[in-house]
Design an enzyme around this catalytic site. Structure first.
Site, PDB file in Angstrom:
ATOM      1  N   ASP A  34       0.840  -1.193   0.000  1.00  0.00           N
ATOM      2  CA  ASP A  34       0.000   0.000   0.000  1.00  0.00           C
ATOM      3  C   ASP A  34       0.884   1.256   0.000  1.00  0.00           C
ATOM      4  O   ASP A  34       1.894   1.291   0.696  1.00  0.00           O
ATOM      5  CB  ASP A  34      -0.845  -0.036   1.281  1.00  0.00           C
ATOM      6  N   LYS A  43       0.466  13.162 -16.993  1.00  0.00           N
ATOM      7  CA  LYS A  43      -0.689  14.052 -16.984  1.00  0.00           C
ATOM      8  C   LYS A  43      -1.892  13.288 -16.430  1.00  0.00           C
ATOM      9  O   LYS A  43      -1.879  12.050 -16.485  1.00  0.00           O
ATOM     10  CB  LYS A  43      -0.949  14.597 -18.374  1.00  0.00           C
ATOM     11  N   HIS A  60       3.338  13.432 -23.895  1.00  0.00           N
ATOM     12  CA  HIS A  60       3.965  12.613 -24.942  1.00  0.00           C
ATOM     13  C   HIS A  60       3.995  13.309 -26.303  1.00  0.00           C
ATOM     14  O   HIS A  60       4.747  12.920 -27.182  1.00  0.00           O
ATOM     15  CB  HIS A  60       3.332  11.214 -25.020  1.00  0.00           C
ATOM     16  N   LYS A  80       7.102  13.451 -29.636  1.00  0.00           N
ATOM     17  CA  LYS A  80       6.847  12.969 -30.998  1.00  0.00           C
ATOM     18  C   LYS A  80       7.850  13.572 -31.971  1.00  0.00           C
ATOM     19  O   LYS A  80       8.134  14.774 -31.927  1.00  0.00           O
ATOM     20  CB  LYS A  80       5.436  13.377 -31.441  1.00  0.00           C
ATOM     21  N   GLU A 125      -9.900  11.845 -34.127  1.00  0.00           N
ATOM     22  CA  GLU A 125      -9.810  10.423 -33.790  1.00  0.00           C
ATOM     23  C   GLU A 125     -11.102   9.757 -34.221  1.00  0.00           C
ATOM     24  O   GLU A 125     -12.190  10.260 -33.928  1.00  0.00           O
ATOM     25  CB  GLU A 125      -9.567  10.250 -32.289  1.00  0.00           C
ATOM     26  N   ASP A 142      -8.300  17.060 -22.075  1.00  0.00           N
ATOM     27  CA  ASP A 142      -7.617  15.824 -22.436  1.00  0.00           C
ATOM     28  C   ASP A 142      -6.499  16.070 -23.453  1.00  0.00           C
ATOM     29  O   ASP A 142      -5.398  15.545 -23.297  1.00  0.00           O
ATOM     30  CB  ASP A 142      -8.639  14.820 -23.004  1.00  0.00           C
ATOM     31  N   HIS A 201      -1.500  18.787 -25.034  1.00  0.00           N
ATOM     32  CA  HIS A 201      -0.799  18.343 -26.244  1.00  0.00           C
ATOM     33  C   HIS A 201      -0.790  19.410 -27.345  1.00  0.00           C
ATOM     34  O   HIS A 201       0.246  19.740 -27.904  1.00  0.00           O
ATOM     35  CB  HIS A 201      -1.461  17.091 -26.843  1.00  0.00           C
TER      36      HIS A 201
HETATM   37  C1  BG6 Z   1      -3.948  10.994 -24.715  1.00  0.00           C
HETATM   38  C2  BG6 Z   1      -5.419  11.210 -24.519  1.00  0.00           C
HETATM   39  O1  BG6 Z   1      -3.195  11.844 -23.884  1.00  0.00           O
HETATM   40  O2  BG6 Z   1      -3.606  11.258 -26.074  1.00  0.00           O
HETATM   41  C3  BG6 Z   1      -6.213  10.331 -25.448  1.00  0.00           C
HETATM   42  O3  BG6 Z   1      -5.771  10.945 -23.169  1.00  0.00           O
HETATM   43  C4  BG6 Z   1      -5.766  10.520 -26.875  1.00  0.00           C
HETATM   44  O4  BG6 Z   1      -7.601  10.581 -25.328  1.00  0.00           O
HETATM   45  C5  BG6 Z   1      -4.250  10.401 -26.983  1.00  0.00           C
HETATM   46  O5  BG6 Z   1      -6.403   9.534 -27.672  1.00  0.00           O
HETATM   47  C6  BG6 Z   1      -3.782  10.741 -28.383  1.00  0.00           C
HETATM   48  O6  BG6 Z   1      -2.417  10.480 -28.531  1.00  0.00           O
HETATM   49  P1  BG6 Z   1      -1.829  10.124 -29.960  1.00  0.00           P
HETATM   50  O7  BG6 Z   1      -0.357  10.007 -29.721  1.00  0.00           O
HETATM   51  O8  BG6 Z   1      -2.464   8.840 -30.374  1.00  0.00           O
HETATM   52  O9  BG6 Z   1      -2.188  11.247 -30.887  1.00  0.00           O
END
Ligand code: BG6
Length: 459
Positions: A86, A140, A170, A174, A208, A227, A232
């Site tokens: 824990d 995040k 992330h 890229k 998406e 999100d 991003h």
């Molecule tokens: C994530 C989100 O951080 O990024 C997701 O929580 C999203 O909802 C994703 O689908 C997209 O990442 P990528 O690299 O596939 O464009």
């Protein structure tokens, strides 16, 4: 900032979803590249044994990753230790300390919900698992508004200095994002035209074609703006619009980022449209009357000399017609019609496709072969490649192991990011329904229509 390599990787949340789908695959790749040399120690409260966690890692790499590479998987498995306990129990951290053995510079990866950060960092400190060379990677969301981001930061800073905190976004890892910055500043011809005198608008689309994929509860509490746009896509705006950074000095790179963010106007509800795909409320984990947006579009303005008056349109959404992320930098129309047969004067553009492939292309009008002075649109593809050979996680965790913070969000950038969206969080504007497989609610064209219209990504 110490650049000594971390000599052990501690993975909190070792039996969780992120570890399963992404992190073990990344760990295997880091052993392959020789970036990770020390052992991995997993921590979680699952009741699993060490062997079961290793089996689960193998299964995750097979199902979601790039397949097991026996030689490097063995390097991972041979050194792997697992602490089951824990996060509120000091015994968990004492066991971790023991497992760390002679490691001097562990890197702790917190792949756990932010509400647990404080508990874990305090536990680490109390068990003497944190020293000057310790690094901590956090995932995040970095808060859900400015106040909560500040509170989270306060918790981390109680036991860590900013130079020890690595906030993963992330998108910064890229290849395509880094290529934007590289293309701009490794060439001399972009800079003279990369400003309000020549650019009419910028469009960023992150589409998406899938829904919330079993993440209903998380997504319903988050929504599209938080999100992917606030973090991003704003990072992408950073690389597209910042002044030249001096790459060898990582802090100066982040200084340029925050300088740009400070010039971005707080987005007004008049520059914001929200949508929700039909059927979202029936998704598991989603509230039956949810008003969370699964689509968001914003218009952003940067109040500095370079960008004054250039609108940046950003849209993102689930269940759109394609999965693709693209940036389109649109130049002004030519000032005069020179050729009588020329159609309405066209925009020229630079296009950066981030996914599903990486492309950089220049869009222009060229003359059609023949007697008449008539033309057609044509694209010159400068870059056309498969997405990242090195995944964003591999790149970023590798950087963190080596102490390089350039591609991690600094706290001041995170707080500015929240300031930019502070007036449009929650139900600031109504949410409009849209049919899955369409480009979002019709209302976006009434409120936010770029000159020349929205361009679907070219895939
Ligand atoms: C994530 C989100 O951080 O990024 C997701 O929580 C999203 O909802 C994703 O689908 C997209 O990442 P990528 O690299 O596939 O464009």
């Amino acid at each position: 900032m110490s650049t000594l390599k971390s000599d052990a990787l501690v993975l909190f949340g070792a039996t969780g979803d992120l570890a399963h789908k992404k992190l073990f695959d990344t760990i295997q790749a880091l052993y392959r590249r020789g970036v990770l040399e020390g052992p991995v120690i997993g921590v979680a409260k699952s009741g699993m044994t060490r062997e079961q966690v290793i089996d689960r890692a193998r299964e995750g790499i097979t199902t979601y990753g790039r397949g097991v590479d026996e030689e490097n998987f063995k390097k991972f498995a041979d050194g792997f230790q697992y602490v089951d306990g824990d996060y509120g129990d000091p015994a968990t951290f004492d066991a971790l300390k023991k497992a760390l053995g002679s490691a001097q510079r562990p890197i702790h990866y917190l792949a756990i919900p932010p509400v647990l950060f404080g508990r874990v960092t305090k536990g680490l400190k109390a068990a003497d698992c944190i020293n000057d060379d310790t690094r901590v990677v956090v995932e995040k969301p970095f808060g859900h508004d400015k106040a909560s981001a500040e509170a989270l930061n306060h918790i981390l800073h109680e036991v860590l200095e900013e130079r020890q905190v690595f906030r993963i976004d992330h998108y910064l890892g890229k290849e395509a994002t880094q290529n934007v910055l590289y293309t701009r500043f490794a060439n001399a011809f972009f800079e003279p035209v990369w400003n309000r005198n020549h650019i009419s608008n910028i469009q960023i689309t992150m589409a998406e074609s899938f829904g919330v994929d079993g993440r209903g509860a998380f997504y319903d509490a988050t929504g599209c703006l938080r999100d992917v746009i606030e973090n991003h896509l704003m990072q992408v705006v950073g690389f597209l619009c910042m002044e030249p950074p001096f790459w060898p000095d990582k802090e100066r790179v982040r200084d340029e980022q925050v300088k740009l963010f400070r010039s971005i106007r707080t987005i007004s509800p008049n520059d914001f449209v929200r949508g929700q795909f039909e059927g979202y409320q029936q998704e598991p984990g989603v509230a039956p009357n949810s008003t969370t947006e699964t689509y968001a579009a914003v218009r952003v303005f940067i109040d500095n000399w370079r960008w004054q008056g250039v609108p940046i349109y950003i849209r993102a959404g689930k269940n759109l017609p394609v999965s693709a992320t693209e940036v389109r930098v649109q130049f002004h129309r030519p000032p005069l019609v020179v050729f009588p047969d020329q159609q309405a004067p066209m925009h020229n553009y630079v296009r950066f496709l981030f996914s599903p492939r990486i492309e950089i292309a220049l869009g222009m009008q060229v003359k059609i072969d023949g007697e008449r002075m008539v033309g057609e649109p044509m694209e010159l593809k400068v870059v056309d490649q498969q997405p990242d050979e090195m995944t964003p996680y591999e790149r970023l965790i590798g950087d963190a192991i080596q102490g390089d913070q350039a591609l991690f969000a600094r706290q001041d950038v995170v707080e500015e990011g929240w300031r930019i969206v502070q007036n449009i969080l929650g139900n600031a504007v109504p949410v409009h329904p849209y049919k899955p497989g369409t480009w979002g609610p019709e209302e976006v064209n009434d409120v936010l229509l770029p000159s020349g219209g929205w361009h679907p990504p070219r895939v």
